[in-house]
Design a protein around this motif. Structure first.
Motif, PDB file in Angstrom:
ATOM      1  N   PHE A  11     -10.018   4.992  -3.078  1.00 22.46           N
ATOM      2  CA  PHE A  11      -9.017   3.965  -2.805  1.00 22.46           C
ATOM      3  C   PHE A  11      -9.295   3.351  -1.441  1.00 22.46           C
ATOM      4  O   PHE A  11      -9.640   4.051  -0.487  1.00 22.46           O
ATOM      5  CB  PHE A  11      -7.603   4.542  -2.839  1.00 22.46           C
ATOM      6  N   ASN A  12      -9.111   2.045  -1.362  1.00 23.53           N
ATOM      7  CA  ASN A  12      -9.311   1.326  -0.103  1.00 23.53           C
ATOM      8  C   ASN A  12      -8.117   1.597   0.820  1.00 23.53           C
ATOM      9  O   ASN A  12      -6.986   1.224   0.493  1.00 23.53           O
ATOM     10  CB  ASN A  12      -9.438  -0.164  -0.382  1.00 23.53           C
ATOM     11  N   LEU A  17      -1.243   1.293  -2.270  1.00 24.51           N
ATOM     12  CA  LEU A  17      -1.171   2.023  -3.524  1.00 24.51           C
ATOM     13  C   LEU A  17       0.063   1.604  -4.323  1.00 24.51           C
ATOM     14  O   LEU A  17      -0.002   1.422  -5.539  1.00 24.51           O
ATOM     15  CB  LEU A  17      -1.133   3.526  -3.262  1.00 24.51           C
ATOM     16  N   GLY A  18       1.198   1.444  -3.632  1.00 21.69           N
ATOM     17  CA  GLY A  18       2.410   1.037  -4.326  1.00 21.69           C
ATOM     18  C   GLY A  18       2.263  -0.303  -5.014  1.00 21.69           C
ATOM     19  O   GLY A  18       2.754  -0.498  -6.139  1.00 21.69           O
ATOM     20  N   GLU A  19       1.566  -1.234  -4.364  1.00 21.69           N
ATOM     21  CA  GLU A  19       1.328  -2.549  -4.973  1.00 21.69           C
ATOM     22  C   GLU A  19       0.457  -2.412  -6.211  1.00 21.69           C
ATOM     23  O   GLU A  19       0.717  -3.055  -7.230  1.00 21.69           O
ATOM     24  CB  GLU A  19       0.670  -3.476  -3.953  1.00 21.69           C
ATOM     25  N   MET A  20      -0.584  -1.593  -6.127  1.00 21.15           N
ATOM     26  CA  MET A  20      -1.448  -1.398  -7.279  1.00 21.15           C
ATOM     27  C   MET A  20      -0.665  -0.815  -8.450  1.00 21.15           C
ATOM     28  O   MET A  20      -0.787  -1.264  -9.597  1.00 21.15           O
ATOM     29  CB  MET A  20      -2.615  -0.464  -6.939  1.00 21.15           C
ATOM     30  N   ILE A  21       0.164   0.187  -8.176  1.00 24.97           N
ATOM     31  CA  ILE A  21       0.949   0.812  -9.233  1.00 24.97           C
ATOM     32  C   ILE A  21       1.870  -0.205  -9.886  1.00 24.97           C
ATOM     33  O   ILE A  21       1.994  -0.264 -11.118  1.00 24.97           O
ATOM     34  CB  ILE A  21       1.743   2.007  -8.670  1.00 24.97           C
ATOM     35  N   THR A  22       2.523  -1.035  -9.081  1.00 25.69           N
ATOM     36  CA  THR A  22       3.436  -2.043  -9.621  1.00 25.69           C
ATOM     37  C   THR A  22       2.701  -3.013 -10.530  1.00 25.69           C
ATOM     38  O   THR A  22       3.186  -3.366 -11.619  1.00 25.69           O
ATOM     39  CB  THR A  22       4.119  -2.808  -8.480  1.00 25.69           C
ATOM     40  N   ARG A  40       3.739   7.614  -5.418  1.00 24.86           N
ATOM     41  CA  ARG A  40       3.554   6.174  -5.196  1.00 24.86           C
ATOM     42  C   ARG A  40       2.941   5.834  -3.842  1.00 24.86           C
ATOM     43  O   ARG A  40       2.567   4.686  -3.618  1.00 24.86           O
ATOM     44  CB  ARG A  40       4.888   5.448  -5.335  1.00 24.86           C
ATOM     45  N   SER A  41       2.864   6.783  -2.940  1.00 25.11           N
ATOM     46  CA  SER A  41       2.284   6.496  -1.630  1.00 25.11           C
ATOM     47  C   SER A  41       1.564   7.720  -1.099  1.00 25.11           C
ATOM     48  O   SER A  41       1.961   8.858  -1.356  1.00 25.11           O
ATOM     49  CB  SER A  41       3.363   6.056  -0.641  1.00 25.11           C
ATOM     50  N   PHE A  42       0.492   7.465  -0.366  1.00 29.90           N
ATOM     51  CA  PHE A  42      -0.283   8.538   0.240  1.00 29.90           C
ATOM     52  C   PHE A  42       0.469   9.101   1.448  1.00 29.90           C
ATOM     53  O   PHE A  42       1.390   8.464   1.975  1.00 29.90           O
ATOM     54  CB  PHE A  42      -1.648   8.006   0.687  1.00 29.90           C
ATOM     55  N   TYR A 128      -8.395  -3.105  -4.611  1.00 32.30           N
ATOM     56  CA  TYR A 128      -7.896  -1.786  -4.235  1.00 32.30           C
ATOM     57  C   TYR A 128      -8.946  -0.685  -4.077  1.00 32.30           C
ATOM     58  O   TYR A 128      -8.626   0.362  -3.511  1.00 32.30           O
ATOM     59  CB  TYR A 128      -6.883  -1.315  -5.282  1.00 32.30           C
ATOM     60  N   PHE A 129     -10.155  -0.881  -4.590  1.00 29.88           N
ATOM     61  CA  PHE A 129     -11.099   0.231  -4.631  1.00 29.88           C
ATOM     62  C   PHE A 129     -12.261   0.051  -3.658  1.00 29.88           C
ATOM     63  O   PHE A 129     -12.590  -1.073  -3.259  1.00 29.88           O
ATOM     64  CB  PHE A 129     -11.680   0.397  -6.041  1.00 29.88           C
TER      65      PHE A 129
END
Length: 203
Positions: A11-12, A17-22, A40-42, A128-129
């Motif tokens: 993950f970048n 991460l939350g945006e990607m999940i959404t 949802r978050s690191f 994201y990656f």
């Protein structure tokens, strides 16, 4: 047996991460794909050098498809809860490198779903990656050639049908182990595939 793709990456840390999940949640809802959200978050301190026991991200499962994990460990490496359970303790496994190797079989999901997943991964990779790699047995990731993907799907369909027919028509020999029997059927199917490809070079 069946057409699959294999992937790995990180993950970048500059992305959300939350945006990607959404985003993935919205796509899964649109396609009516069941999905599961993990953390949802690191951790606020950033990525760990040694991962903890948590999984971060989301997974989804299109009809007929194995689950696609867009999940990460606390060190940022792409993984899944199953990989973490099997390979997360280097003292308990002979294959710690498998922790960050993911695979998804799409053979029974079909060509359209395979393409949808590849396009989604290409989009997510840009946002994201890091160090994201895909080995697509259908060659669509590399070529975006739907005709070639169709040919490869059809070839896998033929191989699966041949294997099933072999099990139904070729009896196990007396004293032959199940493992040796399966190997013999697989070799029979391989020869059918070789003959088919030699007669149809474009396949």
């Amino acid at each position: 047996m069946g057409l699959s793709f294999h992937y790995s990456g990180r993950f970048n840390p500059a992305a959300s991460l939350g945006e990607m999940i959404t985003e993935v949640e919205e796509i899964a809802r649109t396609h009516q794909w069941p999905y599961v959200v993990y953390e949802r978050s690191f951790p606020e301190k950033g990525f760990d050098k040694q991962h903890n026991d948590e999984v971060y991200g989301i997974s989804f499962t299109p009809p007929g498809c194995e689950t696609v994990f867009l999940c990460f460990l606390s060190d940022g490496g792409m993984s899944s809860f199953l990989n973490l359970k099997l390979y997360g303790d280097p003292e308990e496994t002979d294959f710690p490198e498998f922790l960050y190797m993911l695979s998804v079989k799409t053979q029974y999901a079909g060509i359209e779903t395979h393409i949808q997943i590849m396009k989604l991964l290409k989009y997510l990779n840009k946002k994201y990656f890091l160090d994201f790699e895909v080995h697509d047995e259908g060659n669509y990731w590399e070529t975006e050639d739907e005709a070639e993907l169709t040919r490869i799907f059809q070839r896998y369909d033929m191989l699966i049908a041949s294997f099933k027919a072999g099990l139904e028509s070729i009896p196990i020999d007396q004293g032959e182990s199940v493992e040796d029997y399966i190997k013999r059927i697989a070799e029979h199917v391989r020869m059918i595939d070789v003959d088919s490809r030699s007669n149809n070079p474009a396949s």
